[in-house]
Scaffold this motif. Sequence first.
Motif, PDB file in Angstrom:
ATOM      1  N   GLN A 109       0.829  -1.204   0.000  1.00  0.00           N
ATOM      2  CA  GLN A 109       0.000   0.000   0.000  1.00  0.00           C
ATOM      3  C   GLN A 109       0.866   1.258   0.000  1.00  0.00           C
ATOM      4  O   GLN A 109       0.550   2.248  -0.676  1.00  0.00           O
ATOM      5  CB  GLN A 109      -0.924  -0.001   1.218  1.00  0.00           C
ATOM      6  N   LEU A 110       1.971   1.223   0.730  1.00  0.00           N
ATOM      7  CA  LEU A 110       2.879   2.367   0.756  1.00  0.00           C
ATOM      8  C   LEU A 110       3.469   2.617  -0.627  1.00  0.00           C
ATOM      9  O   LEU A 110       3.524   3.763  -1.093  1.00  0.00           O
ATOM     10  CB  LEU A 110       3.990   2.123   1.772  1.00  0.00           C
ATOM     11  N   LEU A 111       3.906   1.558  -1.292  1.00  0.00           N
ATOM     12  CA  LEU A 111       4.487   1.721  -2.627  1.00  0.00           C
ATOM     13  C   LEU A 111       3.469   2.309  -3.598  1.00  0.00           C
ATOM     14  O   LEU A 111       3.804   3.158  -4.429  1.00  0.00           O
ATOM     15  CB  LEU A 111       4.988   0.372  -3.139  1.00  0.00           C
ATOM     16  N   LYS A 112       2.217   1.868  -3.493  1.00  0.00           N
ATOM     17  CA  LYS A 112       1.174   2.416  -4.363  1.00  0.00           C
ATOM     18  C   LYS A 112       0.970   3.907  -4.100  1.00  0.00           C
ATOM     19  O   LYS A 112       0.799   4.698  -5.033  1.00  0.00           O
ATOM     20  CB  LYS A 112      -0.132   1.660  -4.150  1.00  0.00           C
ATOM     21  N   GLN A 113       0.973   4.292  -2.821  1.00  0.00           N
ATOM     22  CA  GLN A 113       0.758   5.703  -2.500  1.00  0.00           C
ATOM     23  C   GLN A 113       1.949   6.557  -2.932  1.00  0.00           C
ATOM     24  O   GLN A 113       1.774   7.696  -3.385  1.00  0.00           O
ATOM     25  CB  GLN A 113       0.483   5.865  -1.005  1.00  0.00           C
ATOM     26  N   VAL A 114       3.159   6.030  -2.788  1.00  0.00           N
ATOM     27  CA  VAL A 114       4.335   6.760  -3.269  1.00  0.00           C
ATOM     28  C   VAL A 114       4.240   6.951  -4.789  1.00  0.00           C
ATOM     29  O   VAL A 114       4.538   8.026  -5.317  1.00  0.00           O
ATOM     30  CB  VAL A 114       5.625   6.007  -2.897  1.00  0.00           C
ATOM     31  N   ILE A 157       9.367  16.376  -2.561  1.00  0.00           N
ATOM     32  CA  ILE A 157       9.795  16.389  -1.156  1.00  0.00           C
ATOM     33  C   ILE A 157       8.666  16.896  -0.263  1.00  0.00           C
ATOM     34  O   ILE A 157       8.394  16.343   0.811  1.00  0.00           O
ATOM     35  CB  ILE A 157      11.054  17.263  -0.989  1.00  0.00           C
ATOM     36  N   GLY A 158       7.975  17.937  -0.722  1.00  0.00           N
ATOM     37  CA  GLY A 158       6.868  18.484   0.066  1.00  0.00           C
ATOM     38  C   GLY A 158       5.759  17.468   0.279  1.00  0.00           C
ATOM     39  O   GLY A 158       5.133  17.421   1.348  1.00  0.00           O
ATOM     40  N   ALA A 159       5.530  16.640  -0.726  1.00  0.00           N
ATOM     41  CA  ALA A 159       4.478  15.627  -0.591  1.00  0.00           C
ATOM     42  C   ALA A 159       4.834  14.617   0.492  1.00  0.00           C
ATOM     43  O   ALA A 159       3.947  14.080   1.163  1.00  0.00           O
ATOM     44  CB  ALA A 159       4.259  14.927  -1.931  1.00  0.00           C
ATOM     45  N   PHE A 160       6.122  14.364   0.683  1.00  0.00           N
ATOM     46  CA  PHE A 160       6.541  13.420   1.714  1.00  0.00           C
ATOM     47  C   PHE A 160       6.490  14.012   3.117  1.00  0.00           C
ATOM     48  O   PHE A 160       6.662  13.285   4.099  1.00  0.00           O
ATOM     49  CB  PHE A 160       7.962  12.921   1.417  1.00  0.00           C
ATOM     50  N   ASP A 161       6.269  15.322   3.232  1.00  0.00           N
ATOM     51  CA  ASP A 161       6.121  15.923   4.562  1.00  0.00           C
ATOM     52  C   ASP A 161       4.828  15.490   5.224  1.00  0.00           C
ATOM     53  O   ASP A 161       4.691  15.539   6.445  1.00  0.00           O
ATOM     54  CB  ASP A 161       6.156  17.458   4.460  1.00  0.00           C
ATOM     55  N   GLU A 162       3.851  15.075   4.423  1.00  0.00           N
ATOM     56  CA  GLU A 162       2.587  14.584   4.970  1.00  0.00           C
ATOM     57  C   GLU A 162       2.689  13.079   5.199  1.00  0.00           C
ATOM     58  O   GLU A 162       3.228  12.351   4.369  1.00  0.00           O
ATOM     59  CB  GLU A 162       1.434  14.880   4.003  1.00  0.00           C
ATOM     60  N   PRO A 163       2.188  12.584   6.326  1.00  0.00           N
ATOM     61  CA  PRO A 163       2.263  11.137   6.586  1.00  0.00           C
ATOM     62  C   PRO A 163       1.381  10.345   5.621  1.00  0.00           C
ATOM     63  O   PRO A 163       0.356  10.843   5.149  1.00  0.00           O
ATOM     64  CB  PRO A 163       1.763  11.010   8.025  1.00  0.00           C
ATOM     65  N   ASP A 209      -1.207   7.358   5.011  1.00  0.00           N
ATOM     66  CA  ASP A 209      -2.204   6.603   5.764  1.00  0.00           C
ATOM     67  C   ASP A 209      -2.182   5.157   5.279  1.00  0.00           C
ATOM     68  O   ASP A 209      -2.681   4.839   4.208  1.00  0.00           O
ATOM     69  CB  ASP A 209      -3.591   7.222   5.558  1.00  0.00           C
ATOM     70  N   ILE A 210      -1.577   4.278   6.075  1.00  0.00           N
ATOM     71  CA  ILE A 210      -1.420   2.881   5.702  1.00  0.00           C
ATOM     72  C   ILE A 210      -2.212   2.020   6.680  1.00  0.00           C
ATOM     73  O   ILE A 210      -1.807   1.822   7.835  1.00  0.00           O
ATOM     74  CB  ILE A 210       0.061   2.449   5.707  1.00  0.00           C
ATOM     75  N   HIS A 211      -3.366   1.547   6.243  1.00  0.00           N
ATOM     76  CA  HIS A 211      -4.220   0.692   7.079  1.00  0.00           C
ATOM     77  C   HIS A 211      -4.483   1.335   8.447  1.00  0.00           C
ATOM     78  O   HIS A 211      -4.410   0.673   9.493  1.00  0.00           O
ATOM     79  CB  HIS A 211      -3.584  -0.683   7.281  1.00  0.00           C
ATOM     80  N   GLY A 212      -4.752   2.629   8.439  1.00  0.00           N
ATOM     81  CA  GLY A 212      -5.067   3.320   9.681  1.00  0.00           C
ATOM     82  C   GLY A 212      -3.866   3.845  10.424  1.00  0.00           C
ATOM     83  O   GLY A 212      -4.022   4.591  11.406  1.00  0.00           O
ATOM     84  N   GLU A 213      -2.661   3.487  10.018  1.00  0.00           N
ATOM     85  CA  GLU A 213      -1.439   3.993  10.638  1.00  0.00           C
ATOM     86  C   GLU A 213      -0.923   5.172   9.820  1.00  0.00           C
ATOM     87  O   GLU A 213      -0.937   5.132   8.592  1.00  0.00           O
ATOM     88  CB  GLU A 213      -0.371   2.900  10.699  1.00  0.00           C
ATOM     89  N   HIS A 214      -0.468   6.227  10.491  1.00  0.00           N
ATOM     90  CA  HIS A 214       0.070   7.401   9.803  1.00  0.00           C
ATOM     91  C   HIS A 214       1.591   7.346   9.864  1.00  0.00           C
ATOM     92  O   HIS A 214       2.200   7.508  10.932  1.00  0.00           O
ATOM     93  CB  HIS A 214      -0.450   8.683  10.445  1.00  0.00           C
ATOM     94  N   LEU A 215       2.202   7.078   8.705  1.00  0.00           N
ATOM     95  CA  LEU A 215       3.641   6.863   8.637  1.00  0.00           C
ATOM     96  C   LEU A 215       4.330   8.003   7.899  1.00  0.00           C
ATOM     97  O   LEU A 215       3.944   8.356   6.782  1.00  0.00           O
ATOM     98  CB  LEU A 215       3.940   5.549   7.908  1.00  0.00           C
ATOM     99  N   LEU A 216       5.344   8.571   8.545  1.00  0.00           N
ATOM    100  CA  LEU A 216       6.235   9.509   7.869  1.00  0.00           C
ATOM    101  C   LEU A 216       7.389   8.696   7.284  1.00  0.00           C
ATOM    102  O   LEU A 216       8.029   7.920   7.998  1.00  0.00           O
ATOM    103  CB  LEU A 216       6.762  10.556   8.839  1.00  0.00           C
ATOM    104  N   VAL A 217       7.643   8.861   6.023  1.00  0.00           N
ATOM    105  CA  VAL A 217       8.628   8.031   5.334  1.00  0.00           C
ATOM    106  C   VAL A 217       9.827   8.867   4.929  1.00  0.00           C
ATOM    107  O   VAL A 217       9.678   9.916   4.296  1.00  0.00           O
ATOM    108  CB  VAL A 217       7.999   7.373   4.088  1.00  0.00           C
ATOM    109  N   ASP A 218      11.013   8.401   5.334  1.00  0.00           N
ATOM    110  CA  ASP A 218      12.241   9.065   4.904  1.00  0.00           C
ATOM    111  C   ASP A 218      12.670   8.495   3.558  1.00  0.00           C
ATOM    112  O   ASP A 218      12.253   7.416   3.147  1.00  0.00           O
ATOM    113  CB  ASP A 218      13.351   8.842   5.932  1.00  0.00           C
ATOM    114  N   PHE A 219      13.550   9.232   2.894  1.00  0.00           N
ATOM    115  CA  PHE A 219      13.931   8.855   1.539  1.00  0.00           C
ATOM    116  C   PHE A 219      15.209   9.562   1.159  1.00  0.00           C
ATOM    117  O   PHE A 219      15.700  10.446   1.865  1.00  0.00           O
ATOM    118  CB  PHE A 219      12.820   9.253   0.549  1.00  0.00           C
ATOM    119  N   GLY A 220      15.770   9.184   0.039  1.00  0.00           N
ATOM    120  CA  GLY A 220      16.879   9.893  -0.566  1.00  0.00           C
ATOM    121  C   GLY A 220      16.585  10.113  -2.038  1.00  0.00           C
ATOM    122  O   GLY A 220      15.955   9.266  -2.680  1.00  0.00           O
TER     123      GLY A 220
END
Length: 771
Positions: free
Chosen positions: A350-355, A398-404, A406-417
């Motif tokens: 689900q995270l990969l799809k949202q990214v 980058i700005g889009a990644f500032d928002e968590p 929503d993965i199955h009800g969990e709000h995850l902030l994802v780091d990246f390079g």
Amino acid sequence: MSYPVPEHEETRLKALGRLNILGTDSEEKFDQVADTAREFLGTKYSALNFISDDLQWSKASCRIDVGEVPREDSFCAHVVGEDQMLVVEDTESDQRFANNPQVTGFPHIRSYAGAPLTVQGQNVGTLCVFDDQPRSFTEKDRGLLRELATLVTELLKARLQTYQVQYLSSALEQVDEPVSVIEGDPDTPSQMEITWVNQAYVASVGADREALVGTIPWIFEELETGSEMRTEVRSALQDERSLRGETSGRPEEEAPYYVAWLLAPVRDEEGQVTHWILVQRDITDRRVREEQLEYRATHDPLTGLLNRSAIEEQVQRAIHTEGEAGALLYLDLDKFKQVNDTYGHSAGDQLLKQVAGVLREALRKRDAVGRVGGDEFVAWFSPPIDGETAERITERIIGAFDEPFDIHGEHLLVDFGIGLVQDISPYNTAEAALEDADIAMYEAKQSPDRTYVAHDPVRTDPTGAAGAEGNGTEGAEDGVAGSGVGRSGVGGSGVAGAREPRNGTPSSQRRLSPLIQEATEEGGFETFLHPIVRLSDGTLAGFEVLARWRRHNGELAPPGDFLEVAEETGLIVPIGRQVLEGGCQALQKLRDGAASDLSVTLSGNFSRREFFQKETYEFIDRMLDTYGIPSGNFTMEITERLTEDESEGDSMPVEELKSLGVNVEIDDFGTGYSSLHSLMEFPADGLKIDKGLTAEIATGQRGHNIARSVIEMGRSLDLYVTAEGIETPEQLSVLRELGCHYGQGFLFSEPVPVEEAESLANTFPRDLLSL
């Protein structure tokens, strides 16, 4: 060779005689049907044959003249005698015909299909198609041949009744495909008209037959003016020749459709074209399947983004285009494995799809984005684009990644390079451009404050290798600008400058080799143990030794982060020996401690570089002696490819290792490298089923069948079989049912540090039915 004779042969010969057809000249109507059969079924030859008391005689034949054939050598005699269609897809595999003179000699028949021609209740001949190559005939092909044979039969009846016009319409009426008869001046196709249609045509358009007569054929209306196909149709009409084609369309608010068609002339006895026949077939389903296959070949099935090969191809085309080529961005997620481990693989998906959605939203419509690895993405910014615009798009991502998320009800902030190459025009290959974007991304990740890190540009020559000789003073002008970005910011235009020429070493090796070398020297690789379970009773059978890299920041890096570079640099050998010795120490501790009666094995993975080294033999001998491990309790795991690559020069180390009494197991079996011959020749003791195959065994019959075949093959070769990657009770149940000896996977335990080996061992035996 013998041939079947009809029960009423005398009556049959009388019916044939009444036709008064043997020995007569060719007739256009019969030639036309034979030619239509050949064209429709796509064979090399066709014929309309009659069987007399001792000969086969051809009334019509296309592209071949076999003359009279003895009845005993005739394929068609079998059709007449057996009163049914005869299909032979490969004559050399059919005992009835393998030695037939028409197979071993001219015309070298390799495939044949013939339908009987029945007049007055008697089979007098056949309509047949044949080829000098083996081929199959679908049910549709056979049905069409029967229909055309019916057409010939009606012609023969018309010959008796001199009633050909009524016959033609009644015969075509039986054809399943829509058929229309057209007449008019070929020089003005738009004025040609339909004079007759069969019932299949009426049903396909949903109109009355009377309303269709006199209308312009759809093929002349729907082909675009000036199109290549319209030109070909006009040419075929003027040349009085047949033409095949395909046409597509999309009615308003409806799905697209595809039609395959054949336009063929109808000639009279003197060879003059009197009409045209248009036969059409709906091929929409076939084309839709083809488009789906093409989509799957170029797109990632999870995210719907382009896959690696497709995005590389697009970048390569851009590089080869004169002028600007655009910019390239490489994005890699941090700690994606932890998301899978903590929340499950469905959360990771689900995270990969949202990214993927975030990247689509941030990019312009003309840009392209693809998923090139498990958690890696590449975006190509199409030209025209300048450095400022590229950075602005990157900042939007980058700005889009500032928002968590929503993965199955969990709000995850994802780091990246993120790595950014702002102009790929100087590159000669997409691979080189992606490599430098990857370097920029890695440098961004390694930045202590996770902010923008400048990436030195790479100078390229026409081969895609390093730049020109000199003192480096021109590098600032000629280099390729690149930049890396981290979580909190984006770089500017990058630092333009020269660096040392490339020597062909991959970027991963350049950036990781020093770090892996340092970790090897400082003992930065830790030993983890993954339990192997005896599937018959749930007892602990042994441990597989695994390597984990402890980075300076305390994080553990999985093998995928360092194995390839370790192999390339040769560091795999000292790393492997470090972790194997750690495993031996742990096993000795288990045997000497509370679990002194424990009899378990230890297995380790060996690369080709290690396996065929003399020093490996000496190392294993020393380790087994030092830690008191029986040789039968030690297993060397190797890949399928290594067995395939074995040569005579390699055989001595294998035999020496086997002389120690250790076991050799083929790892990742089922990935398709080794042949059965090499498997039988290689002195292996066991097989380990690849985890990818394990994942399929409970989800479909195909995976179940393959696993059963591997286990049965292992049993027949006296090899034990271990299944890796067992994650579900369903997989375990199937493997036990199939008689698999051992298993390992997260269903039993994740790999654990050596310090936890004793506590893990105490949890066995397990009740496998309760898992």
